[in-house]
Each structure stands twice: as structure tokens, then as C-alpha cells.
Design a protein around this motif. Structure first.
Motif, PDB file in Angstrom:
ATOM      1  N   ALA A  19       0.824  -1.212   0.000  1.00  0.00           N
ATOM      2  CA  ALA A  19       0.000   0.000   0.000  1.00  0.00           C
ATOM      3  C   ALA A  19       0.859   1.263   0.000  1.00  0.00           C
ATOM      4  CB  ALA A  19      -0.920  -0.005   1.215  1.00  0.00           C
ATOM      5  N   LYS A  22      -2.354   3.887   3.118  1.00  0.00           N
ATOM      6  CA  LYS A  22      -2.556   2.707   3.957  1.00  0.00           C
ATOM      7  C   LYS A  22      -3.981   2.533   4.477  1.00  0.00           C
ATOM      8  CE  LYS A  22       1.989   1.913   4.226  1.00  0.00           C
ATOM      9  NZ  LYS A  22       2.605   0.831   3.443  1.00  0.00           N
ATOM     10  N   TRP A  24      -5.860   1.352   7.690  1.00  0.00           N
ATOM     11  CA  TRP A  24      -5.612   1.140   9.121  1.00  0.00           C
ATOM     12  C   TRP A  24      -6.870   1.572   9.873  1.00  0.00           C
ATOM     13  CZ3 TRP A  24      -1.969  -1.828  10.966  1.00  0.00           C
ATOM     14  CH2 TRP A  24      -1.714  -1.835  12.339  1.00  0.00           C
ATOM     15  N   VAL A  32     -15.344  -6.647   7.953  1.00  0.00           N
ATOM     16  CA  VAL A  32     -14.034  -6.105   7.559  1.00  0.00           C
ATOM     17  C   VAL A  32     -14.218  -4.895   6.621  1.00  0.00           C
ATOM     18  CG1 VAL A  32     -11.669  -6.669   6.840  1.00  0.00           C
ATOM     19  CG2 VAL A  32     -13.133  -8.474   7.732  1.00  0.00           C
ATOM     20  N   ARG A  78     -12.761 -15.432  10.525  1.00  0.00           N
ATOM     21  CA  ARG A  78     -12.395 -14.973   9.183  1.00  0.00           C
ATOM     22  C   ARG A  78     -12.634 -16.071   8.138  1.00  0.00           C
ATOM     23  NH1 ARG A  78      -8.935 -10.493   9.152  1.00  0.00           N
ATOM     24  NH2 ARG A  78      -9.439  -9.253  10.965  1.00  0.00           N
ATOM     25  N   GLY A 150     -11.674 -12.309   4.508  1.00  0.00           N
ATOM     26  CA  GLY A 150     -10.553 -13.001   5.140  1.00  0.00           C
ATOM     27  C   GLY A 150      -9.585 -12.021   5.775  1.00  0.00           C
ATOM     28  N   SER A 151      -9.203 -11.020   5.007  1.00  0.00           N
ATOM     29  CA  SER A 151      -8.285  -9.985   5.479  1.00  0.00           C
ATOM     30  C   SER A 151      -8.496  -8.787   4.587  1.00  0.00           C
ATOM     31  CB  SER A 151      -6.839 -10.494   5.361  1.00  0.00           C
ATOM     32  OG  SER A 151      -5.993  -9.739   6.162  1.00  0.00           O
ATOM     33  N   GLY A 152      -8.665  -7.608   5.200  1.00  0.00           N
ATOM     34  CA  GLY A 152      -9.025  -6.434   4.425  1.00  0.00           C
ATOM     35  C   GLY A 152      -8.138  -6.224   3.203  1.00  0.00           C
ATOM     36  N   SER A 153      -6.832  -6.198   3.436  1.00  0.00           N
ATOM     37  CA  SER A 153      -5.902  -5.875   2.351  1.00  0.00           C
ATOM     38  C   SER A 153      -5.898  -6.934   1.253  1.00  0.00           C
ATOM     39  CB  SER A 153      -4.490  -5.694   2.913  1.00  0.00           C
ATOM     40  OG  SER A 153      -4.126  -6.820   3.682  1.00  0.00           O
ATOM     41  N   MET A 210      -4.976  -2.171  14.870  1.00  0.00           N
ATOM     42  CA  MET A 210      -5.977  -1.223  14.368  1.00  0.00           C
ATOM     43  C   MET A 210      -7.019  -0.905  15.438  1.00  0.00           C
ATOM     44  SD  MET A 210      -7.016  -2.612  10.646  1.00  0.00           S
ATOM     45  CE  MET A 210      -5.749  -3.211   9.549  1.00  0.00           C
ATOM     46  N   LEU A 257       0.879   6.580   9.254  1.00  0.00           N
ATOM     47  CA  LEU A 257       0.439   5.298   9.809  1.00  0.00           C
ATOM     48  C   LEU A 257       1.212   4.993  11.100  1.00  0.00           C
ATOM     49  CD1 LEU A 257      -0.828   2.392   9.750  1.00  0.00           C
ATOM     50  CD2 LEU A 257       1.155   1.732   8.414  1.00  0.00           C
TER      51      LEU A 257
END
Ligand code: 2P0
Length: 343
Positions: A19, A22, A24, A32, A78, A150-153, A210, A257
Motif C-alpha cells: 500500500a 494505507k 488502518w 471487515v 475470518r 478473510g483480510s481487508g488488504s 488497528m 500510519l
């Protein structure tokens, strides 16, 4: 397929993304959903990638998952959310035989880089899981929102080149999806250098970090107000291939960040002395050159990601090896181009 055993399998790879604006902080934990939009570049898969094989069979007794050869739990929120979303969409699209929904899954996933060391392993991991299952279940359409569960990113690793994850405004998160801003061919001279300062697992996982930041940092409120303008500026810098501006925004956003992390209570500190020496080196180099030639960015870990233009790679690599001579297996670097997505 072995004789007499019914089994469908699929193997895919997925890249990590790095990223420059970012992500966060969440506005909804289970779905999510992020507090701000983010922008990343997807790396090529020659250096950093996850490879996942999924198999479905009536002979499997349980859903099971192995990560780098070690069995992991599948009963996490997740993974269960991701599987539920996939199966639901598959039912809606009638994309696979109905009996498959009572069959169990086996998943084998491996990273070719340190896991959970702030190198976006969860992004590549969940993108790969979502994509391989979507192929197995023959789903159609965008599945970045499934990867996001599963995971934001992870949603950003579904596309190549420069990718934006729109935070979305809907309560159900249906508009919180990733989309490609520009393909990797838009800025082929742009390179990424990853300096592995440590391959140890991070002390505070991103999800927990976070939460503390959102609950306790007053600086975070200011960041949330600032990010929309930064997203516009970054999009414009990428569109114009204006490296000086791109680098300035990238470094400022990384610094912010880590500032909100330090402003959290208790404070979260991901960067180390070596990370800070890299920051110092980059600023000194840029000052010497009279313009930004290199940009650093740090995720939830001490490892540096340097963005730079191809013609400067050789000089910067020699600078890095001069100031940070590799002394062990944990001090390596990867080079690569931002490039295509899951395959
Ligand atoms: C990013 N990071 O934009 C930021 C920069 C880390 C620092 O996205 O809780 O592992 O699973 O949604 O996706 C890491 O966060 O967190 C991350 P969850 P995720 O790349």
C-alpha cells in the motif's frame, strides 16, 4: 483424481500488494469494512507469492487447512465468514453441483517469503484462498469482497497494477470492493525493492493494532479527515507518473500510519532502529539528488518497501548494500515490478 476417489482440485497463486495509501482501522469488524480507502501496487509473483491448492471430496471427514506444511485451525471467524460467503454466492449463481455443499474442503497454502512479518502475507494468503475456491466453485464476477472477509488488504491482491480499495458507504459492505486504477503497463519503469530487516512474526497483529488505534488515538481522527484528499492526490500522481509527488505522498502516508500507531495507547511500535536508518538514508539520498528518487513505505512490521524508478535501481541497491551489508539470512532484499494479479 485417484482411482475410485471423487475429488476436485484447483491450484492458484496470488501476489502480495504494497500500500502507498494505507488501510488502518475498521468501521465494521466482522464485515471487515475500513474507515478509509487505500491504494496499493500489486507485486509480480516471481519473488513474493502465495500458492494454494484446494480440494473438495466426499471422502474428506473435516474441513482442514495447512499453512507452510503446518496444520492450522479452520474454525476462525475470518475463514468461516469467507467460506460462508463463497458458498452463498455459489448457491445464488448455481455455479457447482449441489452435493458439493455437503463435501469437506482441504486447503494447502505456502508462502515463498516470511509469514506474518509485515510483508502482506495475509493479503496474498486470503486472496489466494478466495480465488482458488472461487475457481473451484466456478463463481463469476468480482470476488474482492469475499477476499476482504478473510483480510481487508487481501481484496487489493485480486487485481494487478495500481489498485484502490473503496471504503464504501453501505452498511452491508457491498460497495467496499477493490478495483484496478491502472494496469501494470501504465508505469513499467516503477520498481519495488523490499529490504527484509527481520523475518520474525510481528508482536502486534494488524487487526489488534488497528483496534487499539481506533479506540485510543486522537491523531487517527485527523488522519481519517485527511485521507480522502490524499487518495485524490495519489491517483493524480500515478496518472501523471509524477514520481516526485508519488514518493512524497507515499512516505508521508507511511509516516502517518506509524505516527497513529505511536499515538495509540498503549503505543504500537513496528519500526526498528534499522527501519529508521533506512528512512534517514532515503531522505539524505533524495536531498543529494535534489528531488525524490526513492520512496520508503513500512507496513505493520520493520521491513522497508522502497519504490523507485528502474534507472535508479542499481545505484540504490549499491547504497543499500553499502549501509546495510547482508549479514544473515534475515537480511535480504527482493526486487520486482508492480505487475499482474492472481493466476
Ligand atoms: C495496508 N496494512 O494498507 C496496511 C498498512 C498494514 C499496514 O492492510 O484486520 O492484515 O486482516 O483486515 O489486511 C494489514 O491489515 O488486516 C494492512 P485485517 P490486514 O496494507
Amino acid at each position: 483424481m485417484s482411482q475410485g476417489v471423487v475429488m476436485e482440485t484447483c491450484t492458484c497463486t496470488a501476489p502480495v500488494n504494497m500500500a502507498v495509501i494505507k488501510y488502518w482501522g475498521k468501521r465494521h469488524k466482522d464485515l471487515v469494512l475500513p474507515l478509509n480507502s487505500s491504494i496499493s501496487a500489486t507485486l509480480d509473483q516471481k519473488q513474493l507469492r502465495t500458492k494454494t491448492t484446494v480440494a473438495i471430496s466426499p471422502s474428506f471427514e473435516d474441513d482442514r487447512l495447512w499453512l507452510n506444511g503446518i496444520e492450522e485451525r479452520v474454525d476462525t471467524v475470518r475463514i468461516q465468514n469467507l467460506l460462508a460467503e463463497l458458498r452463498q454466492r455459489s448457491i445464488e449463481q448455481q455455479s457447482c453441483p449441489q452435493e458439493w455443499f455437503s463435501w469437506k474442503l482441504h486447503v494447502c497454502s505456502e508462502n515463498n517469503f516470511p509469514t506474518a512479518a509485515g510483508l502482506a502475507s495475509s493479503a496474498a494468503g486470503y486472496a489466494c484462498l478466495a480465488f482458488s475456491l472461487a475457481v473451484l466453485y466456478r463463481l463469476r464476477g468480482d470476488i474482492s469482497d469475499i477476499a476482504r472477509r478473510g483480510s481487508g488488504s487481501a481484496c487489493r491482491s485480486m487485481y494487478g497494477g495500481f489498485v484502490i480499495w473503496d471504503k464504501g458507504t453501505k452498511a452491508d459492505g457491498t460497495d467496499s470492493i477493490a478495483r484496478q486504477l491502472y494496469p501494470e503497463t501504465h508505469w513499467p519503469e516503477l520498481h519495488i525493492l523490499i529490504l527484509v530487516v527481520s523475518d520474525q512474526k510481528k508482536h502486534t497483529c494488524s487487526t489488534a493494532g488497528m483496534e487499539v488505534t481506533v479506540e485510543t488515538s486522537s491523531l487517527m481522527k485527523q488522519r481519517i479527515r485527511l485521507v480522502p484528499d490524499r487518495i485524490k492526490e495519489m491517483t493524480s500522481a500515478i496518472e501523471k507518473r509524477d514520481f516526485h509527488k508519488f514518493a512524497e505522498l507515499t512516505m508521508k502516508d507511511s509516516n502517518q500510519l506509524h505516527a497513529v500507531c505511536l499515538d495509540s495507547y498503549p503505543p504500537i511500535s513496528y519500526m526498528t532502529d534499522v527501519s529508521r536508518q533506512i528512512v534517514h538514508m532515503v531522505h539524505e539520498y533524495n536531498k543529494l539528488k535534489g528531488q525524490n528518487k526513492v520512496a520508503y513505505t513500512f507496513d505493520a512490521g520493520p521491513n522497508a518497501c522502497l519504490y523507485l524508478i528502474e534507472e535508479d535501481v542499481a545505484e540504490v541497491v549499491s547504497l543499500v548494500t553499502h549501509f546495510f551489508p547482508p549479514i544473515g539470512p534475515t537480511e535480504e532484499f527482493y526486487t520486482g515490478l508492480p505487475t499482474g494479479s492472481v493466476a
